[in-house]
Write an enzyme that holds these catalytic residues in place. Structure first.
Site, PDB file in Angstrom:
ATOM      1  N   ASP A   1       0.804  18.743 -21.604  1.00  0.00           N
ATOM      2  CA  ASP A   1       0.038  17.493 -21.627  1.00  0.00           C
ATOM      3  C   ASP A   1       0.803  16.557 -22.548  1.00  0.00           C
ATOM      4  OD1 ASP A   1      -1.618  15.345 -22.181  1.00  0.00           O
ATOM      5  OD2 ASP A   1      -3.452  16.534 -22.280  1.00  0.00           O
TER       6      ASP A   1
ATOM      7  N   PHE B   1     -21.167  12.646 -25.716  1.00  0.00           N
ATOM      8  CA  PHE B   1     -20.702  11.702 -26.737  1.00  0.00           C
ATOM      9  C   PHE B   1     -20.418  10.323 -26.158  1.00  0.00           C
ATOM     10  CE2 PHE B   1     -16.246  11.627 -25.514  1.00  0.00           C
ATOM     11  CZ  PHE B   1     -16.104  12.817 -24.834  1.00  0.00           C
TER      12      PHE B   1
ATOM     13  N   ARG C   1     -15.338  12.841 -33.679  1.00  0.00           N
ATOM     14  CA  ARG C   1     -14.662  13.977 -33.044  1.00  0.00           C
ATOM     15  C   ARG C   1     -15.129  15.215 -33.784  1.00  0.00           C
ATOM     16  NH1 ARG C   1     -12.143  12.333 -28.142  1.00  0.00           N
ATOM     17  NH2 ARG C   1     -14.364  12.568 -27.894  1.00  0.00           N
TER      18      ARG C   1
ATOM     19  N   LYS D   1      -1.688   6.035 -22.950  1.00  0.00           N
ATOM     20  CA  LYS D   1      -1.061   6.283 -24.255  1.00  0.00           C
ATOM     21  C   LYS D   1       0.456   6.287 -24.103  1.00  0.00           C
ATOM     22  CE  LYS D   1      -5.248   8.586 -24.822  1.00  0.00           C
ATOM     23  NZ  LYS D   1      -5.933   9.807 -24.464  1.00  0.00           N
TER      24      LYS D   1
ATOM     25  N   TYR E   1       0.847  -1.193   0.000  1.00  0.00           N
ATOM     26  CA  TYR E   1       0.000   0.000   0.000  1.00  0.00           C
ATOM     27  C   TYR E   1       0.884   1.244   0.000  1.00  0.00           C
ATOM     28  CZ  TYR E   1      -3.745   3.232   1.146  1.00  0.00           C
ATOM     29  OH  TYR E   1      -4.645   4.260   1.107  1.00  0.00           O
TER      30      TYR E   1
ATOM     31  N   PHE F   1      -8.723  19.347 -24.966  1.00  0.00           N
ATOM     32  CA  PHE F   1      -9.129  17.953 -25.019  1.00  0.00           C
ATOM     33  C   PHE F   1     -10.424  17.864 -24.203  1.00  0.00           C
ATOM     34  CE2 PHE F   1      -9.084  13.526 -23.484  1.00  0.00           C
ATOM     35  CZ  PHE F   1      -9.161  12.898 -24.713  1.00  0.00           C
ATOM     36  N   THR F   2     -11.301  16.922 -24.547  1.00  0.00           N
ATOM     37  CA  THR F   2     -12.642  16.871 -23.934  1.00  0.00           C
ATOM     38  C   THR F   2     -12.600  16.946 -22.407  1.00  0.00           C
ATOM     39  OG1 THR F   2     -12.483  14.478 -24.129  1.00  0.00           O
ATOM     40  CG2 THR F   2     -13.768  15.612 -25.812  1.00  0.00           C
TER      41      THR F   2
END
Ligand SMILES: *Cc1c(COP(=O)(O)O)cnc(C)c1O
Length: 482
Positions: free
Chosen positions: A223, A455, A389, A266, A80, A132-133
């Site tokens: 990002d 979406f 998109r 990613k 942990y 970005f969303t």
């Protein structure tokens, strides 16, 4: 990918890996595909994976892992607190990015949540190349405003501009002047702009932005979710990077920033995320939110196995053979479609191939979601799952009016090391058929529209019986073939 010359044949990308684990795929008959997409409310997010042939929805969490990554998962240190796995991951990030502090999170949007909570207040502004969303949702939830400053040329669909993700410095200066530097929560650069075609940002632009941020005392945030593709494009498209290794380019990029956050779904071909921070005080400000929302500081909601895989995946990202696979397959697909006159975003970027629905189905008005309709039609004729998109991915204004997207795209992501070239050729063939028969495609309308991130789980239906007509034409041309 290797750059091996072919003898007497057109060069194709040559994989520098072999496939050792496979997963069986299904290609349903077309009437079952029509049924599946209808039941999914014409929303590709709601399809069952078992009904999908080539899953090009996303590159998130579905990149192929290497044998080294899988092996590392077996030696993870499950604790942990104080796990040795955490130390290995933090050390690898420190080695690559050179930042002293690291906070683990369960995925990329969790980093955005923490950054927004700590840095964004009502009346503040986050300036960025493109949103970005989930980024935009977190910033606006905190009462902040998003200003998109990508150069106008970056929004032109067809182009030969090498770095369409670059910020227009004059636009940034105008925004600073308009709001005042103290109202700018931070400048955010998304390397490999997700929503405008995985288009990269140049090292030169990153350095120019650093100067402006320093001059005005503004925090500078990267990002890095799609950084791997961006590094490859820096290497091949930017003169100053030609003789640098990927590791050297990475460090040149990282040295410019105060904070780097990423989705490890990613970057690093695993699942998770994290925030790297240069400044100790800033680290302390954010640290308290990790145990609250994510998990204890040495795992942040990630499994230790994924953390081990990520540490290895980050090291593999420093290998040009590895990071070139995605962009080179994408270039094959984009160039082949472009040659056949099918509207795609050019030049080829990272992440995937992007069909330009505004031109592909120019007879469908934006109020009927052309990109959503095209994604639905493509699934019906091919079993390929892409992602809308466009306007569907936008949020309505507070007064309920639609925000029409700048671009109407169907993204066909090519997760890294997953597909073969014959599968890419199948995709090109079915898209070409669909393009010839594009007048048969009609629009969509909502049956059920959720108020935020609609979406993901909104339900739609066709505005007419166009889907039945499309199926009939497919049958006439392909007979019993799937
Ligand atoms: C995917 C992505 C995110 C969000 O990451 P998740 O792990 O999906 O939460 C943020 N920014 C960019 C540029 C992305 O591509």
């Amino acid at each position: 990918m290797a750059t091996v010359k072919f003898y007497g044949e057109e060069s194709v990308p040559l994989e520098m890996h072999k496939v050792r684990i496979v997963q069986k795929l299904n290609l349903l008959p077309i009437d079952q595909r029509l049924k599946a997409i209808s039941e999914a409310g014409n929303n590709t997010f709601l399809l069952q994976n078992a009904d999908v042939f080539l899953d090009m929805l996303t590159d998130s969490g579905v990149n192929a892992m290497s044998d080294q990554q899988l092996a590392a998962m077996m030696v993870a240190d499950d604790a942990y607190a104080g796990s040795a796995t955490y130390t290995r991951l933090a050390d690898k990030l420190h080695e690559i990015f050179g930042m002293d502090y690291f906070l683990p999170t369960h995925q990329g949007r969790a980093c955005e949540h923490i950054l927004a909570k700590v840095l964004v207040q009502p009346g503040t502004v986050v300036a960025m190349n493109y949103h970005f969303t989930t980024t935009k949702a977190h910033i606006t939830l905190q009462g902040g405003v998003v200003e998109e400053l990508v150069a106008d040329a970056g929004l032109e669909v067809t182009s030969d501009l090498p770095f369409k993700g670059d910020i227009d410095i004059a636009k940034l200066e105008a925004v600073i002047k308009k709001y005042g530097a103290d109202k700018i929560a931070f400048v955010r650069v998304e390397s490999g702009t997700n929503l405008i075609g995985g288009q990269p940002v140049s090292l030169k632009n990153l350095a120019d932005l650093r100067k402006v941020c320093s001059q005005h005392g503004i925090l500078y945030v990267l990002d890095a979710s799609l950084l791997a593709d961006n590094l490859y494009f820096n290497k091949i498209r930017e003169e100053s990077c030609k003789n640098l290794s990927i590791r050297e380019i990475t460090r040149k990029v990282a040295d410019l920033f105060d904070i780097i956050y990423f989705s490890a779904r990613k970057l690093g071909c695993a699942r998770g995320g994290g925030i790297c921070i240069r400044d100790k005080e800033l680290y302390f400000k954010m640290r308290g939110l990790v145990p609250l929302y994510e998990g204890f500081l040495t795992y942040g909601g990630m499994s230790v196995r994924e953390m081990e895989a990520l540490a290895v995946g980050l090291e593999e990202t420093m290998d040009e053979d590895m990071i070139s696979q995605g962009p080179q397959f994408i270039a094959c697909m984009v160039n082949d479609l472009d040659k056949r006159g099918i509207p795609v975003i050019t030049p080829p970027g990272g992440l995937g191939c992007h069909l330009d629905a505004k031109r592909f189905v120019d007879h469908i008005p934006q109020s009927q979601y052309p990109a959503g309709a095209l994604a639905s039609a493509l699934y019906i004729v091919s079993g390929i799952r892409g992602m809308e998109r466009g306007t569907l991915s936008e949020q309505r204004e507070p007064d309920g009016s639609e925000v029409f997207a700048n671009m109407e795209l169907v993204r066909l992501a090519l997760p890294r090391r997953v597909f073969t070239l014959s599968q890419v050729k199948y995709a090109v063939d079915r898209i070409a058929w669909l393009h010839e028969n594009r007048r048969l495609i009609g629009g969509l309308e909502f049956i059920d529209e959720p108020p935020i991130l609609r979406f993901f789980y909104g339900l739609l239906k066709p505005v007419s019986d166009w889907q039945e007509k499309l199926v009939a034409k497919f049958r006439a041309d392909f007979g019993d073939s799937l």
